[in-house]
Write an enzyme that holds these catalytic residues in place. Structure first.
Site, short mmCIF file in Angstrom:
data_model
loop_
_atom_site.label_atom_id
_atom_site.label_comp_id
_atom_site.label_asym_id
_atom_site.label_seq_id
_atom_site.Cartn_x
_atom_site.Cartn_y
_atom_site.Cartn_z
N GLU A 148 0.80 -1.24 0.00
CA GLU A 148 0.00 0.00 0.00
C GLU A 148 0.83 1.28 0.00
O GLU A 148 0.63 2.17 0.84
CB GLU A 148 -0.96 -0.01 1.19
CG GLU A 148 -1.88 -1.22 1.19
CD GLU A 148 -2.89 -1.24 2.34
OE1 GLU A 148 -2.75 -0.43 3.27
OE2 GLU A 148 -3.82 -2.07 2.29
N GLU A 153 -6.04 -10.79 -1.70
CA GLU A 153 -6.85 -10.64 -0.49
C GLU A 153 -8.33 -10.61 -0.85
O GLU A 153 -9.09 -9.78 -0.35
CB GLU A 153 -6.45 -9.36 0.28
CG GLU A 153 -4.97 -9.30 0.61
CD GLU A 153 -4.57 -8.09 1.46
OE1 GLU A 153 -5.45 -7.41 2.02
OE2 GLU A 153 -3.36 -7.82 1.55
C1 XIL Z 1 -6.31 -6.83 8.10
C2 XIL Z 1 -6.60 -8.08 8.92
O1 XIL Z 1 -7.48 -8.89 8.20
C3 XIL Z 1 -7.18 -7.70 10.25
O2 XIL Z 1 -7.30 -8.84 11.09
C4 XIL Z 1 -6.31 -6.65 10.94
O3 XIL Z 1 -6.93 -6.22 12.13
C5 XIL Z 1 -6.08 -5.47 10.03
O4 XIL Z 1 -5.53 -5.91 8.80
N1 XIL Z 1 -5.03 -4.88 3.54
C6 XIL Z 1 -4.00 -5.69 3.96
C7 XIL Z 1 -4.23 -6.64 5.08
O5 XIL Z 1 -2.94 -5.72 3.32
O6 XIL Z 1 -3.06 -6.85 5.85
C8 XIL Z 1 -5.36 -6.18 5.99
O7 XIL Z 1 -5.61 -7.21 6.93
C9 XIL Z 1 -6.58 -5.86 5.17
C10 XIL Z 1 -6.30 -4.75 4.19
#
Ligand code: XIL
Length: 387
Positions: free
Chosen positions: A170, A277
């Protein structure tokens, strides 16, 4: 022949009965097997893995239902949290590798490919990492040294075991210009912090794949910025293997055209396309909520927690069609998409029940809260079977 003799059981009768019993129980077993849903990983095209993000509870082995689903359906694993800086390196000089070690072992035991998420990010990174000496702003050399030491230690520990790393997560902001995010890493080091992170990761494990990961690469300016990062790394001779589009998508967006453009543009840059994701939010989303105060969040939660009990049939079907559509695209571009990872195993675990506001009941994945396959799962299976 006397009637009494006819009634006498011949030795053939029990044998037949046994044959019948064995045959029918075999048929029963076969029937039960057929009723079990097909394994996703067996339906994926060659060269494309299917993964899930594992919560700490899951990789600690405390969620038997999820473990069963993971073992059957997925051949790739990502750590949802346990490899993030705040978990693995909470204080200067102190690493806590327990949960991460268990995650890697959990995935290895099942023969899954193991993905590392993530090394350099503005979020879930302790404040001390960005603190300068005696209250001064963090200087470039100190920031680089912290980054190098962290990456070297974490990547080095799992050298040869973690297949690929989300090295930088990001780094691009959400504006229309596709500019770099004003993260504390960038403030302290400058724009080359990304290149440095990739260099350090490569030094720590020369065989590991290295990825740039971000969300909304379906938006053209953000995608162009991601490709500038990739092209820059390549120009400087720095290893980069893939770009991850997180794929936190909505039920009605981004468009299939924008998803397809993301796949083809990333592939044209000469790196692997990863959907890292994937989940599909069925609840209203308001970007204004990210930094909102508690009162505003509570109001939004009350207004938008639309399906607290279950997803109504019409929405289930809409979600199923959306999953079928996006998997249709992944299949169409099977030569480009190397992995599809869902951000969670079941709806019970999804982060979207707490994002962008805490306390809603969301339904974004392929398995419901009880771990049962949803219509979206069936739709993915049907799509994959048509390949
Ligand atoms: C999220 C997790 O799913 C949660 O459990 C945590 O509290 C916050 O992070 N983008 C990403 C991930 O790259 O690491 C994030 O994961 C969601 C958004």
């Amino acid at each position: 022949m006397q009637p009494s003799e006819r009634a006498k059981p011949t030795p053939v009768q029990p044998a037949l009965a046994t044959v019948f019993l064995v045959a029918s129980s075999l048929a029963f077993v076969a029937g039960a097997r057929a009723a079990e849903p097909p394994a996703l990983k067996e339906l994926m095209p060659k060269g494309m893995t299917i993964g899930a993000a594992l919560s700490q509870r899951q990789s600690d082995g405390k969620d038997g239902a999820a473990a069963k689903i993971v073992t059957r359906h997925f051949n790739s694993a990502t750590a949802e949290n346990v490899l993030k800086w705040e978990k693995v390196h909470p204080e200067p000089g102190r690493y806590d590798f327990g949960p991460a070690d268990r995650y890697v072992a959990f995935a290895e035991k099942r023969g899954m490919e193991v993905i590392g998420h993530t090394l350099v990010w503005h979020s879930q990174t302790p404040a001390w990492v960005f603190a300068g000496k005696d209250g001064a702003p963090l200087d470039r050399e100190t920031a680089l040294e912290r980054m190098r030491e962290h990456i070297g230690t974490v990547v080095g520990r799992y050298k040869g075991r973690i297949k690929g790393w989300d090295v930088v997560n990001e780094a691009i902001d959400d504006g229309a210009e596709g500019t770099m995010r004003k993260s504390k890493w960038r403030e302290a080091i400058g724009d080359d912090y990304i290149a440095k992170a990739f260099e350090y990761a490569h030094q720590a494990d020369p065989a590991a794949e290295l990825y740039y990961n971000d969300y909304n690469l379906t938006s053209a300016p953000k995608r162009a910025a991601a490709l500038r990062i990739v092209n820059g790394l390549k120009r400087w001779g720095i290893r980069v293997d893939g770009v991850g589009e997180q794929g936190h998508w909505l039920i009605d967006g981004p468009s299939l055209g924008d998803i397809e453009a993301t796949i083809t543009d990333v592939a044209a840059a000469g790196v692997k396309v990863l959907i890292t994701e994937l989940d599909i939010d069925v609840l209203p989303r308001d970007p204004g909520m990210y930094g909102a105060d508690l009162e505003k969040k509570a109001k939004f939660r009350a207004e938008t927690n639309l399906y607290p009990d279950a997803l109504p049939k019409e929405k289930q079907d809409q979600l199923a069609r959306r999953y079928a559509d996006v998997f249709g695209l992944f299949l169409k571009h099977r030569d480009k998409v190397a992995r599809v990872t869902l951000w969670g195993v079941t709806d019970a675990q999804s982060w979207l029940s707490n994002f962008p506001v805490p306390g809603r009941v969301n339904h974004p994945l392929l398995f419901d809260r009880q771990g049962k396959p949803k219509p979206a799962f069936d739709a993915v299976v049907e799509t994959l079977k048509k390949k």
